[in-house]
Design a protein around this motif. Structure first.
Motif, PDB file in Angstrom:
ATOM      1  N   PHE A  25      42.035  53.886 -28.465  1.00 30.08           N
ATOM      2  CA  PHE A  25      42.411  54.474 -27.089  1.00 30.08           C
ATOM      3  C   PHE A  25      42.664  55.920 -27.062  1.00 30.08           C
ATOM      4  CE2 PHE A  25      43.486  50.002 -26.760  1.00 30.08           C
ATOM      5  CZ  PHE A  25      42.704  49.811 -25.504  1.00 30.08           C
ATOM      6  N   TYR A  28      39.550  57.988 -25.958  1.00 30.64           N
ATOM      7  CA  TYR A  28      38.893  57.618 -24.735  1.00 30.64           C
ATOM      8  C   TYR A  28      38.620  58.863 -23.920  1.00 30.64           C
ATOM      9  CZ  TYR A  28      39.068  52.564 -24.441  1.00 30.64           C
ATOM     10  OH  TYR A  28      38.702  51.128 -24.570  1.00 30.64           O
ATOM     11  N   ALA A  38      45.395  59.310 -22.699  1.00 37.32           N
ATOM     12  CA  ALA A  38      45.605  57.796 -23.255  1.00 37.32           C
ATOM     13  C   ALA A  38      46.608  57.717 -24.242  1.00 37.32           C
ATOM     14  CB  ALA A  38      44.411  57.149 -23.959  1.00 37.32           C
ATOM     15  N   VAL A  52      49.103  50.091 -22.981  1.00 41.77           N
ATOM     16  CA  VAL A  52      48.456  51.710 -22.956  1.00 41.77           C
ATOM     17  C   VAL A  52      48.870  52.364 -21.556  1.00 41.77           C
ATOM     18  CG1 VAL A  52      46.436  52.822 -23.439  1.00 41.77           C
ATOM     19  CG2 VAL A  52      46.675  50.893 -24.604  1.00 41.77           C
ATOM     20  N   LEU A  54      47.490  55.191 -19.110  1.00 36.74           N
ATOM     21  CA  LEU A  54      46.289  55.735 -19.018  1.00 36.74           C
ATOM     22  C   LEU A  54      46.248  56.903 -17.805  1.00 36.74           C
ATOM     23  CD1 LEU A  54      43.807  52.931 -19.362  1.00 36.74           C
ATOM     24  CD2 LEU A  54      44.029  54.858 -20.906  1.00 36.74           C
TER      25      LEU A  54
END
Length: 147
Positions: A25, A28, A38, A52, A54
């Protein structure tokens, strides 16, 4: 039951390599155009992300949301929305299947999005399709480039 959108793509890499990119992640923002930040908030005993945060910027849609991830074996990950500013729900999954003797992977991405503002179902499905197609194309490019 909410309608969902799904699409598949074949990537020239083994499933483990594809899942390695999906599970990373922190990187990303390097390959997904919409994800600007992220942050893994929680991990499971195997070190895989369970929660997570985001930060998205997809033009008209800007959102800071948190997703909860569930890992099923080595070839599937799904997620559900924990909290968001703009979304009512965001459920999705990546399913990987080895093809061609295991040196290629068919990736199926399924997504259901519901926003807090009123939107026609047809427009939502089109938005889901754009999100899925961009994500799959970005994933393919990232994995096949070996980055």
């Amino acid at each position: 039951m909410a309608e969902h959108t799904s699409s598949s793509i074949t990537i020239e890499a083994a499933p483990a390599d594809v899942m390695g990119v999906i599970a990373d992640f922190a990187r990303y923002p390097e390959w997904t155009g919409e994800v600007k930040e992220a942050e893994v908030l929680e991990t499971d005993a195997a070190g895989r992300a369970e929660k997570v945060r985001l930060l998205l910027d997809a033009g008209a849609i800007k959102d800071d949301h948190t997703l909860a991830y569930t890992w099923t074996g080595a070839d599937e990950v799904s997620w559900t929305l924990v909290k968001s500013q703009m979304l009512r729900s965001l459920d999705g999954s990546y399913r990987l299947a080895a093809v061609g003797g295991g040196d290629r992977t068919e990736v199926t991405y399924q997504l259901t999005v519901d926003v807090k503002i009123p939107m026609l179902g047809m427009i939502k499905r089109k938005a889901e399709k754009v999100i899925i197609d961009r994500a799959l194309a970005g994933l393919k490019k990232r994995v096949e480039s070996g980055a």
